[in-house]
Design an enzyme around this catalytic site. Sequence first.
Site, PDB file in Angstrom:
ATOM      1  N   ASP A  75       2.022 -12.155 -11.217  1.00 15.30           N
ATOM      2  CA  ASP A  75       2.599 -12.562  -9.938  1.00 15.30           C
ATOM      3  C   ASP A  75       3.455 -11.411  -9.401  1.00 15.30           C
ATOM      4  O   ASP A  75       4.324 -10.903 -10.106  1.00 15.30           O
ATOM      5  CB  ASP A  75       3.455 -13.820 -10.154  1.00 15.30           C
ATOM      6  CG  ASP A  75       3.897 -14.444  -8.845  1.00 15.30           C
ATOM      7  OD1 ASP A  75       3.608 -15.633  -8.637  1.00 15.30           O
ATOM      8  OD2 ASP A  75       4.546 -13.751  -8.036  1.00 15.30           O
ATOM      9  N   ASP A 101      -0.858 -13.127  -4.017  1.00 18.83           N
ATOM     10  CA  ASP A 101      -0.088 -12.269  -4.935  1.00 18.83           C
ATOM     11  C   ASP A 101      -0.123 -12.743  -6.387  1.00 18.83           C
ATOM     12  O   ASP A 101       0.669 -12.285  -7.192  1.00 18.83           O
ATOM     13  CB  ASP A 101       1.363 -12.142  -4.453  1.00 18.83           C
ATOM     14  CG  ASP A 101       2.284 -13.234  -4.976  1.00 18.83           C
ATOM     15  OD1 ASP A 101       1.838 -14.392  -5.070  1.00 18.83           O
ATOM     16  OD2 ASP A 101       3.438 -12.915  -5.303  1.00 18.83           O
ATOM     17  N   GLU A 102      -1.054 -13.648  -6.704  1.00 15.65           N
ATOM     18  CA  GLU A 102      -0.968 -14.309  -8.006  1.00 15.65           C
ATOM     19  C   GLU A 102      -2.361 -14.605  -8.549  1.00 15.65           C
ATOM     20  O   GLU A 102      -3.234 -15.043  -7.809  1.00 15.65           O
ATOM     21  CB  GLU A 102      -0.198 -15.605  -7.751  1.00 15.65           C
ATOM     22  CG  GLU A 102      -0.050 -16.511  -8.898  1.00 15.65           C
ATOM     23  CD  GLU A 102       0.546 -17.865  -8.458  1.00 15.65           C
ATOM     24  OE1 GLU A 102       0.956 -18.013  -7.281  1.00 15.65           O
ATOM     25  OE2 GLU A 102       0.556 -18.772  -9.287  1.00 15.65           O
TER      26      GLU A 102
HETATM   27  N1  DCP Z   1       4.897 -17.413   0.781  1.00 12.75           N
HETATM   28  C1  DCP Z   1       4.988 -18.071   2.009  1.00 12.75           C
HETATM   29  N2  DCP Z   1       5.562 -19.303   2.095  1.00 12.75           N
HETATM   30  C2  DCP Z   1       6.065 -19.914   0.979  1.00 12.75           C
HETATM   31  C3  DCP Z   1       5.973 -19.258  -0.274  1.00 12.75           C
HETATM   32  C4  DCP Z   1       5.380 -17.999  -0.337  1.00 12.75           C
HETATM   33  O1  DCP Z   1       4.534 -17.529   3.007  1.00 12.75           O
HETATM   34  N3  DCP Z   1       6.651 -21.114   1.082  1.00 12.75           N
HETATM   35  C5  DCP Z   1       4.284 -16.068   0.705  1.00 12.75           C
HETATM   36  C6  DCP Z   1       5.351 -15.009   0.743  1.00 12.75           C
HETATM   37  C7  DCP Z   1       5.441 -14.490  -0.646  1.00 12.75           C
HETATM   38  C8  DCP Z   1       4.045 -14.727  -1.187  1.00 12.75           C
HETATM   39  O2  DCP Z   1       3.568 -15.876  -0.500  1.00 12.75           O
HETATM   40  O3  DCP Z   1       5.802 -13.123  -0.681  1.00 12.75           O
HETATM   41  C9  DCP Z   1       4.023 -14.952  -2.687  1.00 12.75           C
HETATM   42  O4  DCP Z   1       4.739 -16.106  -3.040  1.00 12.75           O
HETATM   43  P1  DCP Z   1       5.619 -16.198  -4.333  1.00 12.75           P
HETATM   44  O5  DCP Z   1       5.965 -17.613  -4.532  1.00 12.75           O
HETATM   45  O6  DCP Z   1       4.962 -15.475  -5.467  1.00 12.75           O
HETATM   46  O7  DCP Z   1       6.981 -15.453  -3.936  1.00 12.75           O
HETATM   47  P2  DCP Z   1       7.331 -13.915  -3.950  1.00 12.75           P
HETATM   48  O8  DCP Z   1       6.221 -13.071  -4.458  1.00 12.75           O
HETATM   49  O9  DCP Z   1       7.811 -13.547  -2.588  1.00 12.75           O
HETATM   50  O10 DCP Z   1       8.567 -13.847  -4.903  1.00 12.75           O
HETATM   51  P3  DCP Z   1       8.607 -13.959  -6.512  1.00 12.75           P
HETATM   52  O11 DCP Z   1       9.146 -12.642  -6.987  1.00 12.75           O
HETATM   53  O12 DCP Z   1       9.529 -15.084  -6.805  1.00 12.75           O
HETATM   54  O13 DCP Z   1       7.209 -14.214  -6.980  1.00 12.75           O
HETATM   55 MG    MG Z   2       5.244 -13.583  -6.230  1.00 16.07          MG
END
Ligand code: DCP
Ligand code: MG
Length: 369
Positions: free
Chosen positions: A11, A106-107
Amino acid sequence: MEEIRKIIHIDMDAFYASIEQRDNKKLKGKPVIVGGDPHSRGVVATCSYEARKYGIHSAMPSSVAYKRCPYAYFIWPRFDVYKKVSRQIRDIFYRYTDLVEPISLDEAYLDVTNNKKGIKYATQVAKMIKDDILRETGLTSSAGVSYNKFLAKIASDYNKPNGLKVITPEDKQEFLDTLPINKFHGIGNVTERKLRNLGVNNGYDLRQLSINQLESIFKNRGYVFYQLARGVDDRKVEPYRERKSVGSETTLSSNLDMNDEEVLDILSEICEDVSNRLKHSNKVGKTITLKVKYDDFTKITRSISLEHPIYKAEDIRTSVYNLVKNLESNKGKIRLLGVTVSNLSEKEKNLTHITIFEYLDYIKESTKQ
Ligand code: DCP
Ligand code: MG
């Protein structure tokens, strides 16, 4: 006995926000919020770890985020860039295994039990993938390594950002016993409240409930919770196979001559069908193929490749009619007709004039497998 599987969950860290920080020096080390306008009804898509210190998180109204940190940089999302990076990391995964199950941009889960490089230790594979991602995209990711999906996912979240956590069969029970109940897969707010009311706060507490107790409270899900508390999860990594073509064909109710007018009508309907399927999967294609089977069971295909990709029924029909014109007409009666569009790519959306709500829908659509 079945072989113990080696599963990695990867992730990316603060995905959209890290990309913005990578591409704009001014944002490095700063609270960055990617999402909608704080002065209208925008929502936070994600934020940098610097912004998280202020209690800002995904799905929070941007106006609330603004109150918590007025000095944060609010950035409108650039999906085309995020998708490109997503493609890049996916290509890195495929160097190690074809068993890749992307969950979002991203996962992904990877089954590296039998990986392409013949590496024995999944932890080493995870390290190499993290290094590749950093070197090739300039971004950090977090990896979880374990023997099933549930534990791998929990592990990737454990040392974020830039984390690498391994949960072996030997340490799983100790790990799960101290795990807060809300971290278990499938336990949302409502279930969490129910469990906490029962005095169940962590995995150890959960493990004290019998299967009968769990099933009487949570029905079928009770069995899943029973298994998760013991580190059991048999779900396979389901590889996502990218569509290479979209097609449709029809066996005729009675055999026809190529010159019969009906042939064009039937082809037109098939083109309509193919076009609908393309729209549905948000694809466009450059190569159009006509397939004809004759009553003596011989088959021919004819293709044409265009300069620009198409998806509309009328455009597909124009190409198909051109292919028909060039067919020899004396090959006998036709019993089947088919049209396929290949050489596919994603249909670009115009993202500059959409609201945050439309964009959240769009993201949901575009990450659906
Ligand atoms: N995303 C979004 N709306 C949400 C959750 C996520 O648009 N409610 C998008 C933005 C994030 C991406 O999806 O950058 C990936 O989600 P993640 O939950 O993996 O969050 P992040 O990668 O941003 O942070 P982390 O370091 O906690 O994984
Ligand atoms: Mg993420």
